[in-house]
Scaffold this active site. Structure first.
Site, short mmCIF file in Angstrom:
data_model
loop_
_atom_site.label_atom_id
_atom_site.label_comp_id
_atom_site.label_asym_id
_atom_site.label_seq_id
_atom_site.Cartn_x
_atom_site.Cartn_y
_atom_site.Cartn_z
N ASP A 68 0.84 -1.19 0.00
CA ASP A 68 0.00 0.00 0.00
C ASP A 68 0.88 1.25 0.00
O ASP A 68 2.00 1.23 0.54
CB ASP A 68 -0.91 0.03 1.23
CG ASP A 68 -2.02 -1.01 1.15
OD1 ASP A 68 -2.33 -1.47 0.03
OD2 ASP A 68 -2.58 -1.36 2.20
N TYR B 126 5.79 -8.82 8.33
CA TYR B 126 5.46 -7.41 8.52
C TYR B 126 5.63 -7.01 9.98
O TYR B 126 5.42 -7.81 10.89
CB TYR B 126 4.00 -7.13 8.13
CG TYR B 126 3.66 -7.39 6.70
CD1 TYR B 126 3.79 -6.40 5.74
CD2 TYR B 126 3.17 -8.63 6.30
CE1 TYR B 126 3.45 -6.64 4.42
CE2 TYR B 126 2.82 -8.88 4.98
CZ TYR B 126 2.97 -7.88 4.04
OH TYR B 126 2.63 -8.13 2.74
N ASP C 210 -7.06 1.65 7.38
CA ASP C 210 -5.76 2.23 7.68
C ASP C 210 -5.95 3.73 7.88
O ASP C 210 -7.08 4.20 8.01
CB ASP C 210 -4.73 1.92 6.58
CG ASP C 210 -5.15 2.44 5.21
OD1 ASP C 210 -6.06 3.31 5.12
OD2 ASP C 210 -4.58 1.99 4.20
N ARG D 89 -4.38 -4.98 7.02
CA ARG D 89 -5.42 -4.01 7.39
C ARG D 89 -6.67 -4.71 7.90
O ARG D 89 -7.33 -4.26 8.83
CB ARG D 89 -5.80 -3.15 6.17
CG ARG D 89 -4.76 -2.13 5.78
CD ARG D 89 -5.20 -1.33 4.59
NE ARG D 89 -5.18 -2.10 3.35
CZ ARG D 89 -6.17 -2.15 2.48
NH1 ARG D 89 -7.29 -1.51 2.71
NH2 ARG D 89 -6.05 -2.85 1.37
#
Length: 239
Positions: free
Chosen positions: A53, A81, A95, A187
Site C-alpha cells: 500500500d 510485517y 488504515d 489491514r
C-alpha cells in the site's frame, strides 16, 4: 545476481536481467517505484513481486529484463510485517488513509485481552478482502467502487498466519510482528482484531521486513540504487 548492498566493481546488465531489493518509502505506490526504477536502469521491462500500500514501507522485490519471467516464482513466498495497530478507531479503508467511521474508548483493553484475541488470528483463517483494494470486479478495481460509496459482494479467502507476535502495548497502540501467506491483508487483521476486542481498530503503520528468505536489511532505497547505477556507469565504484 541480486542487487542489494553490492560489492565494489560490479557492472550491471539490466536488459539481461537483475533482481533488485528495494526499500519502498511511504507515500509512493508500488507501481510508482517500478516507474522510477525504469528511468534509473533505462530498461522498460521492470516488474515487482507483490504490492505494498502507498502508506506502507519496506521490501519490494523487483526484476528487470529477462529476469521478470521469474517474478511468478516469488509471488508465493510468505511475507513478514511489523507495524502498529491503533485501538478505539475504525476507518473506511482500515488504515490511516481514509475517514474515521467509528470511535470508542479503548481504555478498558488489557494485555490479557489482546493476547487472547490475537490467538484467534493464528493459523489458517478466513479474510474478507477489503473494498479499498486493487482486486478487480467487472474489470474495475474495488477501491474505485469504494470511493463512490458502493459496496461489492466479495468472497472470503483462506490465508495462513504463521506467527502473530505482540511486541509492545501502549494503549491505544499495539506494536506487532506477523509472518503470513501471500494474499493476507494486514489491514483486515487490524480491523477484525478491533471488532474482537469490541473497541474497533485500524492499521496505523506497516513495514514489510521480509519476503521469503529476502530481508529488507539487504535492500536499497530508490535513491541509493540511483547513486549505485551512476557510479557503476562512470566506472567509479569505491573499493
Amino acid at each position: 545476481m541480486i542487487i542489494k548492498q553490492t560489492e565494489a566493481g560490479t557492472k550491471f546488465d539490466f536488459a539481461a536481467g537483475q533482481m533488485l531489493l528495494i526499500d519502498k518509502a511511504a507515500g509512493i505506490t508500488s507501481f510508482g517505484v517500478v516507474s522510477r526504477v525504469r528511468k534509473i536502469v533505462r530498461v522498460k521491462k521492470v516488474g515487482h513481486s507483490g504490492t505494498l500500500d502507498p502508506a506502507a514501507t519496506g521490501l519490494l522485490i523487483l526484476c528487470t529484463g529477462k529476469k521478470t519471467k521469474e517474478l511468478h516464482n516469488l509471488q508465493g513466498f510468505d511475507k513478514t510485517y511489523e507495524g502498529i495497530i491503533r485501538l478505539g478507531v475504525r476507518t473506511e479503508s482500515m488504515d490511516g488513509e481514509s475517514d474515521i467511521i467509528e470511535e470508542k474508548d479503548a481504555g478498558y483493553v488489557t494485555r490479557e485481552m489482546i493476547e487472547q484475541a490475537v490467538e484467534k488470528f493464528r493459523g489458517e483463517i478466513e479474510q474478507l478482502p477489503p473494498m479499498y483494494s486493487a482486486l478487480k470486479h467487472k474489470g474495475k478495481a474495488l477501491y474505485k467502487y469504494a470511493r463512490k460509496g458502493e459496496e461489492v459482494e466479495r468472497t472470503p479467502r483462506k490465508v495462513n498466519i504463521y506467527s502473530f507476535d505482540i511486541q509492545d502495548i501502549s494503549i491505544p497502540d499495539i506494536s506487532f510482528r506477523i509472518r503470513c501467506s501471500k494474499g493476507t491483508y494486514i489491514r483486515v487483521i487490524a480491523d477484525d482484531l478491533g471488532k474482537e476486542l469490541g473497541c474497533g481498530a485500524y492499521l496505523k503503520q506497516l513495514r514489510r521486513t521480509a519476503i521469503g528468505e529476502y530481508n529488507v536489511d539487504d535492500s536499497l532505497t530508490i535513491e541509493e540504487l540511483d547513486e549505485l547505477v551512476k557510479r557503476s556507469e562512470a566506472g567509479n565504484l569505491e573499493k
